[in-house]
Scaffold this active site. Structure first.
Site, PDB file in Angstrom:
ATOM      1  N   MET A  36       0.876  -1.696   0.273  1.00 13.61           N
ATOM      2  CA  MET A  36       0.106  -0.116  -0.048  1.00 13.61           C
ATOM      3  C   MET A  36       1.222   1.432   0.204  1.00 13.61           C
ATOM      4  SD  MET A  36      -2.785   0.610   2.805  1.00 13.61           S
ATOM      5  CE  MET A  36      -1.795   0.044   3.847  1.00 13.61           C
TER       6      MET A  36
ATOM      7  N   ARG B  67      -6.379  -1.853   9.685  1.00  9.61           N
ATOM      8  CA  ARG B  67      -6.724  -0.592  10.985  1.00  9.61           C
ATOM      9  C   ARG B  67      -6.708  -2.250  11.718  1.00  9.61           C
ATOM     10  NH1 ARG B  67      -8.779   4.749   8.807  1.00  9.61           N
ATOM     11  NH2 ARG B  67      -6.859   5.478   8.956  1.00  9.61           N
TER      12      ARG B  67
ATOM     13  N   TYR C 195       1.151   3.752  11.745  1.00  5.97           N
ATOM     14  CA  TYR C 195       1.307   3.503  10.594  1.00  5.97           C
ATOM     15  C   TYR C 195      -0.280   3.045  11.174  1.00  5.97           C
ATOM     16  CZ  TYR C 195       2.529  -1.503  11.973  1.00  5.97           C
ATOM     17  OH  TYR C 195       2.849  -2.538  11.579  1.00  5.97           O
ATOM     18  N   GLU C 196      -0.984   3.125   9.537  1.00  2.00           N
ATOM     19  CA  GLU C 196      -1.935   2.881   9.541  1.00  2.00           C
ATOM     20  C   GLU C 196      -3.293   3.688  10.149  1.00  2.00           C
ATOM     21  OE1 GLU C 196      -2.846   1.382   6.824  1.00  2.00           O
ATOM     22  OE2 GLU C 196      -1.510   0.437   6.449  1.00  2.00           O
ATOM     23  N   GLY C 197      -2.636   5.255   9.832  1.00  2.00           N
ATOM     24  CA  GLY C 197      -3.320   6.567  11.102  1.00  2.00           C
ATOM     25  C   GLY C 197      -2.984   6.352  11.957  1.00  2.00           C
TER      26      GLY C 197
END
Length: 572
Positions: free
Chosen positions: A161, A294, A429-431
């Site tokens: 990603m 997430r 990471y991932e927000g």
């Protein structure tokens, strides 16, 4: 110290706490019988214990390297990945039409978590591919699905990603990568992306990158972004990797942890790619992958916590230091009150975060099986809580694990510090967890609090039912739920979202703390005789749940005090 997959814990949570039977009773997941799930978890447990766990220290001590433009992975990782792919572990929840197992996300979450506990660096590879598979299943054309999904699901190809750019971190809308239509159904993509987990490796036939870029007529911000699939090697007419695409790994990051996982800076110079979803609608398609990730990243935090806990427990069980204060005991540090407190905290936190993650996965499965809006809303509401709390627990428990080891925890040879270093990035990471918290008080309350209220009502009603079994614990949990309800109502009354955002992190933490207490209560009430589940629940509810009082006070302070502090007050 050997790793042991926590299979009994998964079974207990499935059967007694999160209601997995609802999933297996649906037509969509009717084949996920208790016997099949048991077999799947047992086989995955063997993989984790025998294949992946021995690679944990190897990846840390012999990191992935970039040599002459080629990524060389840690010794044994190629064989470890092959075992993962050959066993079908990439494809647990993937569509059977393309070779996937089609099993519930709850089962996949359990498998991913135990893989994270055994070797987080290697587990990150299939997690990225799983997210890409889901994004393609939902948004790609049939031609793309037919070409790529069987290869990704089999593990022959890997997925990544690509969001972040040097000037655009969490502000994805600030990206500069550009795409141009080639006029033949393909596009030319140019730009640089950073922090690309498993951006390349030396054991997959092809690496497939999902890349966000902007077409010439794309509006500024996130609304003008499109999503493209860019393979490292362009498939030929038979679907085999052909000529190299116009992309390269510029460098690998030197990181605090996760040394076995190559984190790449990727350069695209007119690389050929294909549009996924509609033009200018890339964020919606990418969020399919991100939401999957997430849940998975929350599981990574929980898995790292499990690994750190097992490491610390074995050490405490063997380490002799001082005199035991427990009659009849011979004096390992396990008998010291403070060490017992730390281990109990670790175990209780893992149970709470794991229960939340599995409840989230059950809601995702019920959404898939029934299409009902209430399940969809529940899954969406629990996702930021799962991600943030699961990773916060991973970080905190891993740090406690170092402390249990005392001075030896600061010595790298024990391996205790690796869990703490490896898991630290999961809250970023991932927000980031701050963004997850803002999402919870922002988007997730835009329904007027309907999803939050439904969850609070369910917990409150169930807690009242349990009062005959354990009245003291029930009273504490019920009062916490009602306090959370009042703070949720305060959040909903705030027209200025900055007032919500100022207290977002403590609000999410309090919500997770209280849900965790509720699941501990359910576990305790499944033991009519009052056994180990009850003892652990008593510790959590009496010692950890009271944290919610301070957290809810912080959550409802608003932003005035924060912004009364001037920028110059913070200057150094």
């Amino acid at each position: 110290m050997p790793f042991r997959a926590p299979l009994e814990e998964y079974r207990f949570l499935f059967d007694k706490v999160v209601g997995f039977s609802q999933v297996s009773e649906t037509h969509r997941f009717a084949e996920a019988t208790p016997d099949l799930v048991e077999t799947i978890l047992n086989e995955a447990g063997r993989l984790c214990e025998d294949v992946m766990a021995p690679l944990q220290r190897v990846g840390d001590q012999s990191p992935a390297m970039l040599e002459n433009g080629v990524v060389k992975t840690s010794p044994g990782f190629a064989e470890g990945y092959k075992a993962i792919a050959d066993g079908g572990w990439v494809s647990i929840a993937a569509n059977p039409q393309y070779g996937g197992m089609g099993l519930p996300m709850t089962v996949a979450a359990a498998v991913n978590e135990m893989m994270s506990a055994s070797c987080l660096s290697l587990q990150l590879n299939p997690l990225m591919t799983q997210g890409q598979i889901e994004a393609l299943e939902h948004h790609a054309s049939d031609e793309i699905k037919d070409m790529y999904l069987p290869k990704l699901i089999s593990g022959e190809w890997c997925g990544t990603m690509n969001l972040t750019e040097p000037q655009a971190g969490s502000d994805v809308g600030a990206l500069r990568s550009k795409a141009e239509d080639n006029g033949d159904g393909s596009y030319r993509i140019s730009g640089q992306k950073i922090y690309i987990s498993w951006g390349d490796n030396d054991f997959c036939e092809n690496i497939c990158h999902l890349v966000l870029a902007r077409l010439p007529d794309g509006l500024p911000g996130t609304k003008g972004i499109s999503l493209f699939l860019i393979p490292k090697r362009l498939p030929d007419k038979n679907g085999n990797p052909g000529v190299a695409n116009s992309l390269k790994v510029v460098s690998l990051e030197h990181k605090m942890g996760l040394h076995g996982s190559p984190t790449a800076v990727m350069q695209y110079d007119g690389a050929t790619g294909w549009l996924i979803g509609e033009q200018h609608d890339g964020m919606r398609a990418m969020f399919t992958m991100m939401n999957n990730a997430r849940l998975g990243v929350g599981g990574q935090g929980i898995g790292a916590a499990e690994g750190a806990y097992q490491h610390a427990f074995h050490y405490a069980q063997d380490r002799r230091q001082g005199r035991s204060n427990v009659p009849g005991r011979t004096g390992t540090i396990l008998d010291h009150a403070d060490v017992r407190r730390m281990l109990a905290t670790m175990k209780a936190e893992i149970f709470a975060s794991r229960a939340i993650a599995f409840a989230n996965a059950v809601a995702i499965d019920m959404t898939t099986a029934t299409g009902q809006d209430n399940w969809k809303a529940r899954a969406a509401f629990l996702t930021p809580i799962t991600k943030a709390f699961g990773t916060d627990v991973g970080i905190a428990v891993s740090e406690i694990g170092v402390q249990v080891h005392g001075g030896m925890g600061f010595i790298e040879e024990t391996g205790a510090a690796q869990y703490s270093r490896d898991v630290r990035v999961t809250s970023i990471y991932e927000g980031t967890n701050g963004i997850q918290s803002m999402d919870l008080v922002g988007r997730k309350l835009m329904d007027g609090g309907e999803a939050a209220t439904a969850l609070l009502d369910e917990m409150s009603d169930s807690t009242k039912m349990y009062c005959k079994l354990n009245p003291k614990l029930c009273e504490a949990v019920w009062e916490a739920i009602e306090s959370l309800r009042k703070t949720t109502e305060w959040m909903l009354q705030q027209g200025d979202f900055n007032n919500r955002f100022a207290g977002a992190v403590p609000y999410l933490r309090a919500f997770a703390r209280i849900i965790g207490a509720y699941y501990h209560l359910r576990a305790a009430c499944s033991e009519l005789s009052g056994g180990p589940r009850t003892r652990l629940a008593r510790f959590y509810i009496n010692s950890l749940l009271p944290e919610h009082i301070g957290l809810l006070a912080q959550a409802s302070q608003g932003a005035d005090d924060l912004y009364a502090i001037k920028s110059e007050d913070l200057a150094v």
